[in-house]
Design a protein around this motif. Structure first.
Motif, PDB file in Angstrom:
ATOM      1  N   GLY A 114      17.936   6.034  13.821  1.00 38.67           N
ATOM      2  CA  GLY A 114      19.151   6.656  14.468  1.00 38.67           C
ATOM      3  C   GLY A 114      19.168   6.189  15.966  1.00 38.67           C
ATOM      4  N   ALA A 115      18.153   6.192  16.662  1.00 40.85           N
ATOM      5  CA  ALA A 115      18.051   5.834  18.055  1.00 40.85           C
ATOM      6  C   ALA A 115      18.480   4.058  18.090  1.00 40.85           C
ATOM      7  N   LEU A 116      17.961   3.521  17.055  1.00 42.05           N
ATOM      8  CA  LEU A 116      18.348   1.846  16.956  1.00 42.05           C
ATOM      9  C   LEU A 116      19.838   1.744  16.759  1.00 42.05           C
ATOM     10  N   LYS A 117      20.312   2.379  15.626  1.00 45.00           N
ATOM     11  CA  LYS A 117      21.745   2.259  15.435  1.00 45.00           C
ATOM     12  C   LYS A 117      22.559   2.670  16.465  1.00 45.00           C
ATOM     13  N   LYS A 118      22.242   3.895  17.439  1.00 41.93           N
ATOM     14  CA  LYS A 118      23.088   4.047  18.438  1.00 41.93           C
ATOM     15  C   LYS A 118      23.209   3.084  19.549  1.00 41.93           C
ATOM     16  N   SER A 119      22.006   2.415  19.890  1.00 41.94           N
ATOM     17  CA  SER A 119      21.674   1.770  21.044  1.00 41.94           C
ATOM     18  C   SER A 119      22.252   0.184  20.398  1.00 41.94           C
ATOM     19  N   ILE A 120      21.866  -0.272  19.257  1.00 45.52           N
ATOM     20  CA  ILE A 120      21.969  -1.800  19.001  1.00 45.52           C
ATOM     21  C   ILE A 120      23.375  -2.087  18.460  1.00 45.52           C
ATOM     22  N   ASN A 121      24.052  -1.241  17.956  1.00 40.09           N
ATOM     23  CA  ASN A 121      25.350  -1.610  17.486  1.00 40.09           C
ATOM     24  C   ASN A 121      26.520  -1.760  18.441  1.00 40.09           C
ATOM     25  N   PRO A 122      26.311  -1.394  19.631  1.00 43.05           N
ATOM     26  CA  PRO A 122      27.358  -1.694  20.542  1.00 43.05           C
ATOM     27  C   PRO A 122      27.046  -2.998  21.279  1.00 43.05           C
ATOM     28  N   ALA A 143      15.833  11.629  23.194  1.00 48.29           N
ATOM     29  CA  ALA A 143      16.560  10.997  22.321  1.00 48.29           C
ATOM     30  C   ALA A 143      17.369   9.499  22.967  1.00 48.29           C
ATOM     31  N   GLU A 144      17.924  10.114  24.264  1.00 48.87           N
ATOM     32  CA  GLU A 144      18.448   9.115  25.115  1.00 48.87           C
ATOM     33  C   GLU A 144      17.309   8.108  25.469  1.00 48.87           C
ATOM     34  N   ARG A 145      16.103   8.484  25.832  1.00 44.91           N
ATOM     35  CA  ARG A 145      15.357   7.473  26.215  1.00 44.91           C
ATOM     36  C   ARG A 145      14.679   6.587  25.011  1.00 44.91           C
ATOM     37  N   MET A 146      14.726   7.081  23.820  1.00 47.23           N
ATOM     38  CA  MET A 146      14.210   6.332  22.591  1.00 47.23           C
ATOM     39  C   MET A 146      15.353   5.287  22.355  1.00 47.23           C
ATOM     40  N   GLY A 176       0.899  -1.387   0.029  1.00 45.64           N
ATOM     41  CA  GLY A 176       0.133   0.115   0.000  1.00 45.64           C
ATOM     42  C   GLY A 176       0.930   1.294   0.016  1.00 45.64           C
ATOM     43  N   SER A 177       0.260   2.398   0.158  1.00 46.78           N
ATOM     44  CA  SER A 177       0.854   3.791   0.393  1.00 46.78           C
ATOM     45  C   SER A 177       0.242   4.622   1.355  1.00 46.78           C
ATOM     46  N   ALA A 178       1.091   5.512   1.728  1.00 45.99           N
ATOM     47  CA  ALA A 178       0.401   6.484   2.632  1.00 45.99           C
ATOM     48  C   ALA A 178       1.146   7.600   2.605  1.00 45.99           C
ATOM     49  N   ASP A 179       0.535   8.709   3.247  1.00 48.74           N
ATOM     50  CA  ASP A 179       1.457  10.155   3.485  1.00 48.74           C
ATOM     51  C   ASP A 179       2.100  10.278   4.810  1.00 48.74           C
ATOM     52  N   LEU A 180       3.290  10.765   4.551  1.00 50.45           N
ATOM     53  CA  LEU A 180       4.242  11.165   5.745  1.00 50.45           C
ATOM     54  C   LEU A 180       4.313  12.876   5.570  1.00 50.45           C
ATOM     55  N   PRO A 181       3.665  13.592   6.382  1.00 50.36           N
ATOM     56  CA  PRO A 181       3.770  15.080   6.294  1.00 50.36           C
ATOM     57  C   PRO A 181       5.336  15.272   6.610  1.00 50.36           C
ATOM     58  N   LEU A 182       5.994  16.075   5.807  1.00 52.89           N
ATOM     59  CA  LEU A 182       7.358  16.613   6.188  1.00 52.89           C
ATOM     60  C   LEU A 182       7.141  17.262   7.561  1.00 52.89           C
ATOM     61  N   HIS A 183       8.165  17.003   8.341  1.00 55.29           N
ATOM     62  CA  HIS A 183       8.517  17.722   9.682  1.00 55.29           C
ATOM     63  C   HIS A 183       9.742  17.900   9.886  1.00 55.29           C
ATOM     64  N   TYR A 184      10.106  19.138  10.089  1.00 53.83           N
ATOM     65  CA  TYR A 184      11.701  19.549  10.323  1.00 53.83           C
ATOM     66  C   TYR A 184      11.826  19.912  11.732  1.00 53.83           C
ATOM     67  N   GLY A 185      11.152  19.375  12.734  1.00 52.17           N
ATOM     68  CA  GLY A 185      11.328  19.605  14.243  1.00 52.17           C
ATOM     69  C   GLY A 185      12.796  18.720  14.551  1.00 52.17           C
ATOM     70  N   TYR A 186      13.332  18.789  15.814  1.00 54.16           N
ATOM     71  CA  TYR A 186      14.369  18.224  16.063  1.00 54.16           C
ATOM     72  C   TYR A 186      13.755  17.318  17.520  1.00 54.16           C
ATOM     73  N   VAL A 187      14.738  16.507  17.810  1.00 50.19           N
ATOM     74  CA  VAL A 187      14.700  15.570  18.722  1.00 50.19           C
ATOM     75  C   VAL A 187      15.597  15.987  19.881  1.00 50.19           C
ATOM     76  N   PRO A 188      14.908  16.340  21.219  1.00 49.53           N
ATOM     77  CA  PRO A 188      15.757  16.990  22.455  1.00 49.53           C
ATOM     78  C   PRO A 188      16.536  15.721  22.750  1.00 49.53           C
ATOM     79  N   LEU A 189      17.725  16.301  23.279  1.00 48.24           N
ATOM     80  CA  LEU A 189      18.448  14.988  24.012  1.00 48.24           C
ATOM     81  C   LEU A 189      17.768  14.348  25.060  1.00 48.24           C
ATOM     82  N   TRP A 190      16.918  14.564  25.767  1.00 48.47           N
ATOM     83  CA  TRP A 190      16.355  14.010  27.072  1.00 48.47           C
ATOM     84  C   TRP A 190      15.377  13.019  26.340  1.00 48.47           C
TER      85      TRP A 190
END
Length: 400
Positions: free
Chosen positions: A76-84, A21-24, A5-19
């Motif tokens: 990004g969160a998965l790569k940071k936490s899983i690769n180690p 990102a670490e929990r993610m 199937g297909s679906a829309d993903l609206p573009l979003h230019y926000g950022y992920v704060p450190l607090w």
């Protein structure tokens, strides 16, 4: 799985704060560790190749439930936490956004050296999957992120995303090697994005004659493939509305968390001491880990675990998030030591909620549920990118 199937993903230019990102990263690791323990490393790849599950994972992590930002932030969160922990888990994540995507070949060759896998073949798979989605499918989307995830068994998945400035939307593409027989014959598990018109798709299985004609420099033009099989459309509105979730499923989770107690269910006795709000989050995280594919048709429902970083449907309850993480991490640690009781209790949490759905009639006012979450947010350490939640009566957080 084939293209579903297909679906829309609206573009979003926000950022992920450190607090957040670490929990993610911690939650992503806990989810993957549990899946590997209970279902095997290759199941992680199957899950990542399912766009509905992927969107649900992003929502349960506290990301904006509907936006394009889930793709880069979750990977990004998965790569940071899983690769180690790759050697232990047997899972490796390569690539990323922008310049990081160009490092994929070198990273795959390094994984090949460490595992004995054919690194050159993996590089070829990576390049071909990107080439197909960037060139062979002319849908107006330019790739800007490419993630290649593989297990030490040699199986792999690809999650990559393209952007269209013209429509201000993104399209996410999913691949899974277990189902792949050809790179040029309907290879995708899913293409995630709205059909905006004519698409020249030379990888569609029905385009075989056209491909042969091109290869033979025949006179015929390639066939134009028009497909409209949309199953999930992510809306532009930032708020979560009742129409975005399965109220019966959400209601069963709320009933279990707020109207019942672990002592009411023998299988949940090991979860005694957790507050109702943490049980609500834990039940939704448990479903992400143990739920079947049909459970993820309404990704917005999973935002009721840890809210959203921009405050929709409510601020991220950091205290609840941390208690959920602690419970999961303890269960994983004990399971590794041979005591799987707590891990099984968490699994049973989602199963009991699912069983309750059979005869459940939603009776909670959806807007009241969100209002309560927002009013109580300050008690749970609620935070958004705009600041900390405050008690009712004081200045409240604003979304925009």
């Amino acid at each position: 799985m084939k293209r579903s199937g297909s679906a829309d993903l609206p573009l979003h230019y926000g950022y992920v704060p450190l607090w957040l990102a670490e929990r993610m990263a911690k939650l992503g690791l806990a989810v993957v560790e549990t899946i590997v323990m209970d279902y095997g490393k290759d199941e992680v790849l199957r899950r990542l190749s399912d766009p509905f599950w992927f969107q649900s994972l992003g929502a349960v992590m506290g990301m904006d439930w509907h936006s394009s930002g889930i793709t880069t932030s979750v990977m990004g969160a998965l790569k940071k936490s899983i690769n180690p922990h790759s050697r232990e888990l047997g899972i490796y994540i390569c690539g990323g956004k922008g310049k990081h995507s160009k490092q994929t070949p070198a990273e795959l060759l390094k994984v090949g050296e460490a595992t004995g896998l054919n690194g050159n073949y993996l590089v070829k798979c990576s390049k071909l999957s990107a080439k197909v989605d960037n060139t062979a499918i002319q849908d107006g989307f330019q790739l800007y992120t490419h993630n290649f995830i593989l297990s030490d068994t040699g199986k792999w998945a690809v999650v990559q995303q393209g952007m269209s400035d013209a429509s201000s939307t993104a399209r996410r593409y999913h691949w899974h090697s277990e189902q792949l027989s050809s790179f040029v014959d309907d290879p995708h598990t899913f293409i995630y994005g709205k059909n905006n018109g004519y698409i020249l798709n030379m990888t569609d299985k029905e385009a075989g004659n056209s491909r042969n004609g091109v290869m033979q420099i025949a006179a015929e033009n390639p066939g134009i493939m028009i497909r409209e099989i949309s199953k999930l459309v992510m809306p532009n509105h930032h708020e979560v509305y009742a129409k975005d979730v399965d109220l019966k499923r959400l209601g069963a989770v709320l009933w279990l968390a707020h109207e019942k107690q672990p002592k009411d269910f023998e299988d949940l006795l090991l979860l005694q001491g957790l507050g109702p709000r943490t049980l609500q989050s834990l039940a939704l995280v448990s479903e992400v880990i143990h739920g079947t594919p049909s459970r993820f048709k309404d990704p917005a429902r999973f935002s009721f675990a840890h809210g959203g970083k921009d405050g929709a449907p409510f601020p991220v309850p950091t205290k609840v998030y941390d208690e959920t993480l602690s419970t999961l991490q303890t269960a994983i640690y004990k399971a590794k030591m041979g005591n799987n009781d707590k891990n099984e209790a968490i699994k049973r949490l989602s199963q009991i909620a699912q069983n309750a759905e059979k005869d459940f009639t939603p009776n909670a006012n959806f807007d009241k549920v969100i209002e309560r979450e927002r009013n109580d947010s300050w008690k749970y350490g609620g935070r958004t990118v705009f600041g900390r939640a405050k008690p009712p009566g004081e200045q409240q957080l604003k979304l925009f």
